[in-house]
Design an enzyme around this catalytic site. Structure first.
Site, PDB file in Angstrom:
ATOM      1  CD  GLU A  55      -0.349  -1.418   3.134  1.00  0.00           C
ATOM      2  OE1 GLU A  55      -0.121  -2.374   2.364  1.00  0.00           O
ATOM      3  OE2 GLU A  55      -0.495  -1.547   4.369  1.00  0.00           O
ATOM      4  CG  ASN A  56       5.053   1.005   0.818  1.00  0.00           C
ATOM      5  OD1 ASN A  56       4.507  -0.078   0.632  1.00  0.00           O
ATOM      6  ND2 ASN A  56       6.351   1.152   0.781  1.00  0.00           N
TER       7      ASN A  56
END
Lengths: 226, 221
Positions: A55-56
């Site tokens: 998700e980064n």
């Protein structure tokens, strides 16, 4: 309380079982893995049709990087240095959560403190004054198409983690699809927590004693791979 | 009129920031944050800052320096478990902390940059983090209204800039940086290298130059 299965063996068993869940689907899958046992799932995935999203801002996360190959600007969401896979891509955090919230991520594997009979998940905070963070947990459970919980069956103090109703702050309501512990596999079938596989070290009656939640035992129950 | 260069000295950049400002800082777990700018800010006397960022680094490391240094009045972000000083300061009543789920946080910053006041998202509906927020049903599902998050200043980290301020990033050091570059009144980009105009492939530019006001060139230091 004496553990039925040693910790490391339990963690490995859970990760392998979830990896098999993906491998058996025999289709291209986009998955997101949380920290802890969920990250270990990647160790047991083979083939080139399962892609890991972080998700980064990365699609196509490879194995952990170590030594000279570690680059602190190339990390997963658990801050660990990772490697690229062929065809990987990078994007900003809004695009990343757009993928998640928009239903483009097939599954998320997460840890949890509690999962209850309604499939509600508590995994973001224990209100003890030492934690202050939610990260992407709420976005992931509400956005991913399938939510798989990877957790030990009981807490360190023996307290059941499959409960009648979550006592800790909830991350998302009615979101769990599958819960894998070292002692069993539970699927939410038409909203009902159903035991579909059980570890050879136990039986449904003994498992119920270790579980606070009421669950239904599937008529087609199988023995869980160890 | 000849074009004025956006490349500034660190002193010029820090002089543009005021105590009490709302400051966005790009970062994810000590990856992709403007190290020199953070260093210069912590050496300055700036205080009462509201820091808007994903996390706050570790104690005394990265963005954690702002808090260790006593420069923080409030935090807006989503994950402070990597820096236990945040919970300590919050419990002691020294700082305000607002948690916004990471995806909503990213989108709220993007919204601020693109002129959207607020948006409905299913994330956090019915939870503690949805409390006090307007909730509405669409197609049988609950959504909460999240408001855009603006800042006075955005401190972003990019890999390269050209002299106009077009930016390209490096791997997962991109994170929130392109979003924050759009969402502040003043955007200062710290980069590893500044190249002449025309050198960056236009297809690869992630942040077009209109979003960038000042450039700190680490490669020149």
């Amino acid at each position: 309380m004496k553990e039925i299965i040693p910790a490391e063996q339990a963690r490995t068993r859970i990760a392998r079982r979830i990896a098999r869940e993906f491998m058996e689907r025999d289709e291209t899958l986009i998955i997101n893995l949380g920290v802890g046992i969920p990250t270990m799932v990647a160790n047991y995935i083979q083939g080139d049709s399962i892609f890991i999203q972080a998700e980064n801002g990365m699609m196509g996360v490879g194995p952990k990087a170590d030594g000279d190959s570690a680059d602190r600007r190339l990390i997963n969401a658990g801050r660990e240095p990772v490697t690229e896979t062929p065809g990987c891509s990078y994007f900003d955090s809004a695009a990343s959560f757009g993928m998640i919230r928009g239903g483009h991520v097939d599954a998320t594997v997460i840890g949890a403190f509690e999962v209850d009979e309604a499939g509600s998940i508590a995994n973001w905070i224990i209100p003890n004054g030492r934690q202050l963070g939610v990260g992407g947990a709420m976005d992931l459970v509400s956005g991913a198409r399938q939510v798989i919980v990877a957790m030990r069956h009981n807490g360190r103090d023996g307290r059941p983690k499959l409960v009648r109703s979550c006592s800790l702050p909830v991350t998302g309501f009615h979101e769990a699809d599958l819960v894998v512990t070292e002692l069993g596999v539970f699927r939410f079938i038409d909203g009902v927590m159903t035991l579909t596989e059980i570890a050879p070290e136990t039986d449904p009656a003994r498992l119920a004693d270790l579980t606070d939640a009421a669950f239904v035992t599937s008529t087609g129950i199988r023995t869980m791979d160890t | 009129m000849p074009r004025k260069s956006k490349v500034v000295t660190m002193d010029q950049a820090v002089a543009a920031i005021r105590s009490g400002d709302r400051i966005m800082v790009g970062s994810f777990g000590n990856s992709g944050y403007p190290e020199s700018l953070v260093e210069a800010m912590t050496a300055s006397g700036l205080k009462d800052l509201t820091i808007i960022s994903n996390d706050l680094g570790s104690p005394g490391i990265g963005l954690g320096k702002f808090l260790t240094n006593g420069q923080v009045r409030a935090l807006i972000g989503n994950y402070y478990n990597w820096n236990p000083e945040v919970a300590q300061a919050y419990n002691a009543g020294q700082i305000d902390v607002t948690l916004v789920p990471q995806g909503s946080f990213a989108e709220a910053i993007r919204a601020a940059g693109v002129g959207i006041a607020a948006f409905y998202t299913p994330t956090a509906a019915g939870t503690e983090l949805g409390k006090g927020k307007e909730t509405r049903e669409f197609n049988g599902r609950s959504y909460v209204l999240e408001q855009a998050i603006h800042a006075d200043v955005a401190l972003v980290k990019a890999s390269k800039a050209d002299e106009l301020g077009n930016l390209v990033y490096y791997k997962t050091a991109r994170n929130f940086n392109p979003l924050m570059a759009m969402a502040a009144t003043l955007t200062i980009a710290e980069v590893d290298e500044v190249v002449p105009v025309g050198r960056l492939d236009p297809e690869c530019v992630v942040t077009p130059h209109l979003f960038v006001n000042m450039i700190i060139n680490r490669g020149a230091q």
